[in-house]
Scaffold this active site. Sequence first.
Site, mmCIF file in Angstrom:
data_model
loop_
_atom_site.group_PDB
_atom_site.id
_atom_site.type_symbol
_atom_site.label_atom_id
_atom_site.label_comp_id
_atom_site.label_asym_id
_atom_site.label_seq_id
_atom_site.Cartn_x
_atom_site.Cartn_y
_atom_site.Cartn_z
ATOM 1 N N GLU A 186 -5.401 2.214 2.164
ATOM 2 C CA GLU A 186 -5.377 0.957 2.923
ATOM 3 C C GLU A 186 -5.638 1.222 4.394
ATOM 4 O O GLU A 186 -6.424 0.551 5.038
ATOM 5 C CB GLU A 186 -4.021 0.251 2.739
ATOM 6 C CG GLU A 186 -3.997 -1.189 3.254
ATOM 7 C CD GLU A 186 -3.433 -1.345 4.649
ATOM 8 O OE1 GLU A 186 -3.259 -2.483 5.071
ATOM 9 O OE2 GLU A 186 -3.174 -0.341 5.356
ATOM 10 N N GLU A 187 -4.931 2.231 4.909
ATOM 11 C CA GLU A 187 -4.947 2.445 6.366
ATOM 12 C C GLU A 187 -6.329 2.793 6.898
ATOM 13 O O GLU A 187 -6.686 2.434 8.001
ATOM 14 C CB GLU A 187 -3.956 3.551 6.744
ATOM 15 C CG GLU A 187 -2.488 3.213 6.449
ATOM 16 C CD GLU A 187 -1.929 2.144 7.375
ATOM 17 O OE1 GLU A 187 -2.695 1.507 8.109
ATOM 18 O OE2 GLU A 187 -0.704 1.949 7.328
ATOM 19 N N ASP A 232 5.710 1.467 7.084
ATOM 20 C CA ASP A 232 4.331 1.065 6.801
ATOM 21 C C ASP A 232 3.715 2.056 5.821
ATOM 22 O O ASP A 232 3.156 3.057 6.234
ATOM 23 C CB ASP A 232 3.557 1.012 8.112
ATOM 24 C CG ASP A 232 2.184 0.391 7.977
ATOM 25 O OD1 ASP A 232 1.861 -0.110 6.883
ATOM 26 O OD2 ASP A 232 1.432 0.414 8.951
ATOM 27 N N ASP A 290 3.518 -6.161 3.610
ATOM 28 C CA ASP A 290 3.273 -5.106 4.582
ATOM 29 C C ASP A 290 3.965 -5.433 5.903
ATOM 30 O O ASP A 290 3.589 -4.934 6.947
ATOM 31 C CB ASP A 290 1.763 -4.930 4.798
ATOM 32 C CG ASP A 290 1.399 -3.564 5.347
ATOM 33 O OD1 ASP A 290 2.321 -2.748 5.561
ATOM 34 O OD2 ASP A 290 0.215 -3.303 5.568
ATOM 35 N N HIS A 349 0.829 -1.212 0.000
ATOM 36 C CA HIS A 349 0.000 0.000 0.000
ATOM 37 C C HIS A 349 0.860 1.258 0.000
ATOM 38 O O HIS A 349 1.883 1.340 0.665
ATOM 39 C CB HIS A 349 -1.053 -0.013 1.111
ATOM 40 C CG HIS A 349 -0.551 0.078 2.516
ATOM 41 N ND1 HIS A 349 -0.354 1.280 3.147
ATOM 42 C CD2 HIS A 349 -0.248 -0.886 3.427
ATOM 43 C CE1 HIS A 349 0.047 1.048 4.398
ATOM 44 N NE2 HIS A 349 0.131 -0.257 4.591
#
Length: 381
Positions: A326-327, A292, A354, A280
């Site tokens: 994504e988050e 991340d 990830d 992502h």
Amino acid sequence: MKILKVKITALLGFALMTAASPCMAADNLISKADLRIAAQLGKKAYGSDLAYKIDESLTTEVGPRRVGTYGDSAGIAWAVAKMKAFGFNKVWTERVVTPGWYRGKIEARVTAPYPQRIEAIALGNSVGTGKEGVTAPLVHFRTMAELKAVPDGSLKGKIAFISLRMERAHDASGYGKGGAPRRKGGIIAGKKGALALIIRSVGTSNNRITHTGGQSGNIPAAAISNPDADLLVNMFKRTKEIKFFLKSTAGRTKDVITANVIGEITGSSDPKNYVVMGAHLDSWDMGTGAIDDGMGVGIVLAAAKNIIDSGKRPKRSIRVLLFGAEEIGLYGAAAYVKKHEAEMARHVIGAEWDLGTGKIYSLQPGVGQTALKAIAQMAKL
Ligand SMILES: [Zn+2]
């Protein structure tokens, strides 16, 4: 962050089945020639710092990429340019619609009996408390089960505090277990009538820093640092009467537009079947988004670059899929599935990075029986 254990060398072995060498015989084995190519690519990848350099480029030139921010759109432009420079056959973006959210400012403290400032951060998608904030008794729950056990409505006028700690584990399983209060705590505490939710940060750092992440409840929700959570637990050893002040000006907005970025290495003889390598592109806003998931972006782009540079065209098309949003709740992934529904059966394998990289210690494929022999060959690599 999601949990994935399929690692890059294995995937390359699967992806790089050339037209010249029969890829899978009837017994579903990968040819020796293809295994050789995969081994060469793996060796090249392990001897190179390209993935790191890509991540460094992203975090230096763009920085954090929370959806709806300048960094998010800058990251999309960065990814398109990087893929074009790397020589992908096709590069494009696909629109993703996602809920909007702003962080605002947060203030947290114990007001009695031991007045102290508490280091806190609003959880993604949480609502605010209003400008005045709320002051209310804090109720301590060590686990989700303890929170679930109290009657509905019993937390009316109170703030719920869940002190569950994330345990460190090599396979990151601690993140899944320790993350339950963040994912579900707000929903359950809201049902019990709580004014707000405070959780221990889902992370193992002992520094006084907080960890954010998405949540789905409809009450104000914040994470506090590990030392601050310990502080509250220690206060509860002395008294059950703790008063807490929380002010969060976070809030939701109308939907915002972001994008998935896709780069394709078009297959030589079977281009309508796809091997997808994903990561992502968006991130939270408090760090640089290097780990991340800038790291995953670096890993999949570097793998693709190594394949392109090898001069050998894969049989099937390889798609590097950089997910947006994504988050905040996997909106980019859902948008990709919806848009490509008709060709989903022709997605031969898909993986998402990830959790970083390192020496491969486990390969846990979700494939059918007939492909297991080929997976064993990959594991050997
Ligand atoms: Zn992630």
